[in-house]
Design a protein around this motif. Structure first.
Motif, PDB file in Angstrom:
ATOM      1  N   ASN A   4       0.744  -0.994   0.200  1.00 34.26           N
ATOM      2  CA  ASN A   4       0.048  -0.035  -0.031  1.00 34.26           C
ATOM      3  C   ASN A   4       0.861   1.232   0.065  1.00 34.26           C
ATOM      4  O   ASN A   4       1.817   1.276   0.810  1.00 34.26           O
ATOM      5  N   LYS A 128       3.007  -4.773   4.894  1.00 29.57           N
ATOM      6  CA  LYS A 128       2.094  -5.318   5.761  1.00 29.57           C
ATOM      7  C   LYS A 128       2.199  -4.775   7.215  1.00 29.57           C
ATOM      8  O   LYS A 128       3.463  -3.949   7.454  1.00 29.57           O
ATOM      9  N   THR A 148      -3.136   7.983  -1.370  1.00 32.06           N
ATOM     10  CA  THR A 148      -2.869   6.746  -0.693  1.00 32.06           C
ATOM     11  C   THR A 148      -3.677   5.501  -1.610  1.00 32.06           C
ATOM     12  O   THR A 148      -4.356   6.002  -2.445  1.00 32.06           O
ATOM     13  N   SER A 149      -3.256   4.535  -1.401  1.00 30.08           N
ATOM     14  CA  SER A 149      -4.030   3.253  -2.051  1.00 30.08           C
ATOM     15  C   SER A 149      -4.811   2.366  -1.217  1.00 30.08           C
ATOM     16  O   SER A 149      -5.450   1.522  -1.349  1.00 30.08           O
ATOM     17  N   LEU A 150      -5.043   3.114   0.115  1.00 26.96           N
ATOM     18  CA  LEU A 150      -5.739   2.580   1.299  1.00 26.96           C
ATOM     19  C   LEU A 150      -7.359   2.552   0.982  1.00 26.96           C
ATOM     20  O   LEU A 150      -7.878   3.592   0.212  1.00 26.96           O
ATOM     21  N   THR A 151      -8.011   1.818   1.660  1.00 29.00           N
ATOM     22  CA  THR A 151      -9.389   2.127   1.393  1.00 29.00           C
ATOM     23  C   THR A 151      -9.976   3.256   2.106  1.00 29.00           C
ATOM     24  O   THR A 151      -9.135   3.958   2.905  1.00 29.00           O
ATOM     25  N   GLN A 154      -9.572   2.968   5.989  1.00 28.92           N
ATOM     26  CA  GLN A 154      -8.312   2.950   6.694  1.00 28.92           C
ATOM     27  C   GLN A 154      -7.743   4.315   6.368  1.00 28.92           C
ATOM     28  O   GLN A 154      -6.979   4.812   7.299  1.00 28.92           O
ATOM     29  N   GLU A 155      -7.946   5.016   5.367  1.00 33.72           N
ATOM     30  CA  GLU A 155      -7.311   6.466   5.029  1.00 33.72           C
ATOM     31  C   GLU A 155      -7.956   7.294   6.379  1.00 33.72           C
ATOM     32  O   GLU A 155      -7.148   8.330   6.831  1.00 33.72           O
TER      33      GLU A 155
END
Length: 167
Positions: A4, A128, A148-151, A154-155
């Motif tokens: 991520n 991870k 970000t590539s987070l959901t 999560q962000e």
């Protein structure tokens, strides 16, 4: 396994490096597994500088010099190891300079170019992590998530942790 990407901007030139060092400590404690962590600083003159933890050019030159010396020793000529070391170091340094592992330099420079002068950004590729422990450690550092590539969930948790005061 896909990593991520997280990019966080900071209001000064030093905070991104402080957070990167905290992440490195967390990695030593096995709380996070980093693929790459780079600090970008936009100087007061508007120039973007990338501070990467490993110099591929230097590493490549060192390995190339070592292998060049070893190969040169097989020719039983007193100058062969020296010539082999020089050619190996040059070749290794060139291949290291042309290599780009982790986060692409052009991407980092593009994002950091949008910062105001005197500010910094931290670019992190995380393989991870133990999210609850990492978020706890990041509390109070501040910063604004730039990309970000987070959901979304999560962000939001990450931004909330950055904004919370240390207790």
């Amino acid at each position: 396994m896909m990593a991520n990407l997280v990019v966080v901007g900071y209001d000064d030139q030093f905070k991104a490096e402080e957070v990167r060092l905290a992440l490195v400590k967390m990695q030593q404690d096995y709380l996070v597994d980093l693929e790459d962590a780079v600090v970008a600083v936009k100087t007061e003159k508007g120039k973007v500088k990338l501070h990467q933890p490993v110099s591929l050019t230097g590493t490549g030159a060192a390995y190339g010099g070592l292998w060049g010396t070893l190969i040169g020793c097989f020719f039983f000529n007193p100058f062969a190891p020296l010539i082999g070391a020089a050619v190996g170091a040059a070749t290794g340094g060139l291949s290291g300079a042309l290599s780009d592992i982790g986060i692409e330099d052009g991407f980092m420079k593009q994002i950091a170019g949008q910062l105001e002068p005197g500010r910094s950004a931290l670019f992190v590729l995380v393989r991870k992590a133990t999210p609850d422990k990492v978020l706890e450690e990041l509390k109070g550092y501040g910063g604004t998530i730039l990309q970000t590539s987070l959901t979304h969930e999560q962000e939001e948790k990450l931004q909330s942790a950055l904004d919370k005061a240390k207790s």
